[in-house]
Design a protein around this motif. Structure first.
Motif, short mmCIF file in Angstrom:
data_model
loop_
_atom_site.label_atom_id
_atom_site.label_comp_id
_atom_site.label_asym_id
_atom_site.label_seq_id
_atom_site.Cartn_x
_atom_site.Cartn_y
_atom_site.Cartn_z
N ASN A 104 0.83 -1.20 0.00
CA ASN A 104 0.00 0.00 0.00
C ASN A 104 0.86 1.25 0.00
N ASN A 105 0.24 2.35 -0.40
CA ASN A 105 0.93 3.64 -0.40
C ASN A 105 2.30 3.54 -1.09
N LEU A 106 2.28 2.98 -2.27
CA LEU A 106 3.52 2.77 -3.02
C LEU A 106 4.12 4.11 -3.45
N ASN A 107 5.43 4.15 -3.54
CA ASN A 107 6.13 5.32 -4.03
C ASN A 107 7.17 4.89 -5.07
N PRO A 108 7.71 5.82 -5.84
CA PRO A 108 8.65 5.44 -6.91
C PRO A 108 9.86 4.66 -6.43
N GLU A 109 10.24 4.84 -5.16
CA GLU A 109 11.37 4.08 -4.60
C GLU A 109 11.07 2.60 -4.47
N ASP A 110 9.81 2.24 -4.58
CA ASP A 110 9.43 0.82 -4.50
C ASP A 110 9.55 0.12 -5.86
N THR A 111 9.86 0.87 -6.90
CA THR A 111 10.04 0.28 -8.22
C THR A 111 11.17 -0.74 -8.19
N ALA A 112 10.88 -1.97 -8.57
CA ALA A 112 11.87 -3.04 -8.46
C ALA A 112 11.30 -4.31 -9.06
N ILE A 113 12.17 -5.30 -9.20
CA ILE A 113 11.71 -6.67 -9.46
C ILE A 113 11.56 -7.35 -8.10
N TYR A 114 10.41 -7.93 -7.87
CA TYR A 114 10.12 -8.56 -6.58
C TYR A 114 10.18 -10.08 -6.74
N TYR A 115 10.83 -10.72 -5.78
CA TYR A 115 11.00 -12.16 -5.79
C TYR A 115 10.46 -12.76 -4.50
N CYS A 116 9.78 -13.88 -4.62
CA CYS A 116 9.46 -14.63 -3.41
C CYS A 116 10.49 -15.74 -3.25
N ALA A 117 10.69 -16.13 -2.01
CA ALA A 117 11.70 -17.13 -1.69
C ALA A 117 11.23 -17.97 -0.52
N VAL A 118 11.52 -19.26 -0.54
CA VAL A 118 11.14 -20.14 0.55
C VAL A 118 12.28 -21.12 0.85
N ALA A 119 12.18 -21.70 2.02
CA ALA A 119 13.08 -22.79 2.39
C ALA A 119 12.36 -23.63 3.43
N PHE A 120 12.80 -24.88 3.53
CA PHE A 120 12.17 -25.80 4.47
C PHE A 120 13.24 -26.37 5.38
#
Length: 131
Positions: free
Chosen positions: A84-100
């Motif tokens: 929410n309330n995104l700003n230009p500094e949030d521009t990026a490639i977003y990755y999810c990551a997991v481990a078990f």
């Protein structure tokens, strides 16, 4: 090898919202840790949010605290990031990551943002915020 498929990226104006989703091929178990990272242009990959399936605490990067919320849906094997309330500094490639593997809350709380702690990664989804 766990397969992760992300969705929900896109373009939005400053002040807007987006919700990213990450579908995992493995059923969420209590030993699962999961996180969202991002890589902004010219910057290193950084941890955005993370938590243990065993709970109870979610962790956030300083720049997104109070604006982003990480959650997971066991029934759908999905990890989400509400932004929410995104700003230009949030521009990026977003990755999810997991481990078990087994973790304690104390250990995870001090290491969640370290990308080396995660074994499986999504392909990334672009988020672009215009001013």
């Amino acid at each position: 090898q766990v397969k992760l498929v992300e969705s929900g990226g896109g373009s939005v104006q400053a002040g807007g919202s987006l919700k990213l989703s990450c579908q995992t091929s493995e059923t969420t178990g209590s030993d699962m840790i999961m996180a969202w990272f991002r890589q902004r242009p010219g910057k290193e990959r950084e941890g955005v949010a993370g938590f243990r399936a065993a709970g109870p605490t979610a962790y956030y990067g300083d720049s997104v605290e109070s604006r982003f919320t990480i959650s997971h849906d066991n029934a759908k094997n999905t990890v989400s990031l509400q932004m929410n309330n995104l700003n230009p500094e949030d521009t990026a490639i977003y990755y999810c990551a997991v481990a078990f593997y087994y973790t304690t809350e104390r250990w995870y709380g001090s290491t969640w943002y370290s990308w080396s702690k995660y074994h499986s990664w999504g392909q990334g989804t672009q988020v672009t915020v215009s001013s």
